[in-house]
Design a protein around this motif. Sequence first.
Motif, PDB file in Angstrom:
ATOM      1  N   UNK A   1       0.507  -1.699  -0.098  1.00 24.21           N
ATOM      2  CA  UNK A   1       0.350   0.063  -0.300  1.00 24.21           C
ATOM      3  C   UNK A   1       0.817   1.894  -0.177  1.00 24.21           C
ATOM      4  N   UNK A   2       1.720   1.740   0.746  1.00 23.33           N
ATOM      5  CA  UNK A   2       2.484   2.329   1.049  1.00 23.33           C
ATOM      6  C   UNK A   2       3.635   3.353  -0.343  1.00 23.33           C
ATOM      7  N   UNK A   3       3.294   2.645  -1.661  1.00 23.85           N
ATOM      8  CA  UNK A   3       4.062   2.551  -2.724  1.00 23.85           C
ATOM      9  C   UNK A   3       3.154   3.118  -3.804  1.00 23.85           C
ATOM     10  N   UNK A   4       1.447   2.933  -3.751  1.00 23.25           N
ATOM     11  CA  UNK A   4       0.312   2.917  -4.487  1.00 23.25           C
ATOM     12  C   UNK A   4       0.854   2.832  -5.507  1.00 23.25           C
ATOM     13  N   UNK A   5       0.621   3.427  -6.312  1.00 24.93           N
ATOM     14  CA  UNK A   5       0.558   3.068  -7.882  1.00 24.93           C
ATOM     15  C   UNK A   5       1.634   2.947  -8.488  1.00 24.93           C
ATOM     16  N   UNK A   6       2.601   1.985  -8.133  1.00 26.31           N
ATOM     17  CA  UNK A   6       4.126   1.778  -8.291  1.00 26.31           C
ATOM     18  C   UNK A   6       4.615   0.310  -7.729  1.00 26.31           C
ATOM     19  N   UNK A   7       4.790   0.005  -8.853  1.00 24.27           N
ATOM     20  CA  UNK A   7       5.352  -2.068  -8.554  1.00 24.27           C
ATOM     21  C   UNK A   7       7.122  -1.527  -7.983  1.00 24.27           C
ATOM     22  N   UNK A   8       7.721  -2.497  -7.477  1.00 27.15           N
ATOM     23  CA  UNK A   8       8.832  -2.677  -7.281  1.00 27.15           C
ATOM     24  C   UNK A   8      10.236  -3.595  -8.026  1.00 27.15           C
ATOM     25  N   UNK A   9      10.743  -4.052  -8.464  1.00 22.22           N
ATOM     26  CA  UNK A   9      10.976  -4.575  -8.920  1.00 22.22           C
ATOM     27  C   UNK A   9      12.546  -4.805  -8.775  1.00 22.22           C
ATOM     28  N   UNK A  10      13.442  -5.862  -8.047  1.00 24.22           N
ATOM     29  CA  UNK A  10      14.877  -6.145  -7.823  1.00 24.22           C
ATOM     30  C   UNK A  10      15.370  -6.934  -8.927  1.00 24.22           C
ATOM     31  N   UNK A  11      16.621  -6.881  -9.259  1.00 18.57           N
ATOM     32  CA  UNK A  11      17.005  -7.064 -10.241  1.00 18.57           C
ATOM     33  C   UNK A  11      19.123  -7.244 -10.106  1.00 18.57           C
ATOM     34  N   UNK A  12      19.473  -8.573 -10.488  1.00 23.22           N
ATOM     35  CA  UNK A  12      20.787  -8.578 -10.276  1.00 23.22           C
ATOM     36  C   UNK A  12      21.859  -8.427 -11.632  1.00 23.22           C
ATOM     37  N   UNK A  13      22.664  -8.449 -11.820  1.00 19.76           N
ATOM     38  CA  UNK A  13      22.956  -8.185 -12.879  1.00 19.76           C
ATOM     39  C   UNK A  13      24.868 -10.214 -12.477  1.00 19.76           C
ATOM     40  N   UNK A  14      25.122 -10.072 -13.459  1.00 22.77           N
ATOM     41  CA  UNK A  14      25.610 -11.578 -13.008  1.00 22.77           C
ATOM     42  C   UNK A  14      27.139 -10.901 -12.626  1.00 22.77           C
ATOM     43  N   UNK A  15      27.235 -10.234 -12.546  1.00 16.24           N
ATOM     44  CA  UNK A  15      28.823  -9.526 -12.612  1.00 16.24           C
ATOM     45  C   UNK A  15      29.270  -7.936 -12.246  1.00 16.24           C
ATOM     46  N   UNK A  16      30.000  -7.620 -11.457  1.00 12.37           N
ATOM     47  CA  UNK A  16      30.395  -6.003 -11.851  1.00 12.37           C
ATOM     48  C   UNK A  16      30.229  -5.316 -13.356  1.00 12.37           C
TER      49      UNK A  16
END
Length: 356
Positions: free
Chosen positions: A268-283
């Motif tokens: 709820x606190x994000x409202x109309x916004x979805x938050x997704x994490x992703x990672x690259x395999x190396x720096x």
Amino acid sequence: MPVIGHGVEICTYATRPSSPALGTIIYQTDTDEYLKYVNYAGANRWMQADVKTNRRLNINGDLSVWQRGTGPVTTDGAYLADRYQTYNTTSQSRSTDVPVGMGFPYSLSFQNTSTGYPLIQHKLEAADSIKLVGKRLTLSFWAKNVSGSAGIYVDFLHANAADNWGTSTNWNSNVSNAITPTNTWTYYSFTSNIVTPASGSNGVGFYIPRNNGIATTLVTGMQLEVGTAPSEFEFEPYDTTLRKCQRYYYMVKNAAGNNPALFRTNSPYLGNLYHCNFSLPVVPRITNGISSFIISSGTQIHKPGVRWDTANSISFEAMPGGSVNYQMWVTPGVDDGSTYYVCYLYSVGIVYNGEL
């Protein structure tokens, strides 16, 4: 009872003897190298005798990694085989025509059907080039012309500013030593005539240019190393090469069918916004280097039991303190207010492009 004997005799020379016997090993004082005279790749030649690991400076020299596909590609300056860029070609593509028994999975085919000087280019980062200043370099590779007849040679060059190849300087050209490959795979090596200059600390690279002429040329097994003679090609595991390539280029794509590319729940606190994490395999080579989003058929957000929706906007940023972790912010086309949803995101590709 001790056994007394002696090993291979190593003679010291200021320069290489002109008529050595096969198996001769020398210490060459003017270049501080141990060299051996052996039959390799169908010819007698001087090669490095003191072979070290991690001696190959260029990445993907065996052309095992092709993250962008197999071609053909006609765009000038494009990368196809990872870490290798071509110019002045009318087409480049992957080929399974390789030297027999040498262990290379693929070769790079480049051609031009009109006048021009096509070339293959590889660049090293400044951080990997500083150690090359004051040293001579040797590039070895296999080549053949499958059609036409045009000579090839090697240029060594450096960036004029650290990791910035907007302009560069050719500091050692071997154009006078041009050779013309035949329709049979042949092994070649080219050594710089002078040492790498101080400005080589900005980043060292090499060209394999081909003379003007209509032809199709194949190359593989490229190895850049320190010294005035080549050594046998240094192979490494595929996953090691892949990770090195992914420091410069990486793409996360939605799988075929209905598999989601990304997944995250909203709160709820994000409202109309979805938050997704992703990672690259190396720096990645460049911080915040995500270059673009690829929308394969329109970004679709699936809220199970509710509806399919499209995204109004997508943005990304590096997570605080994270060298490989990023976060994506997705605004749906329909305002959900404060309602809690599970979100599946489809048809999105994330491209990291940190090529030099």
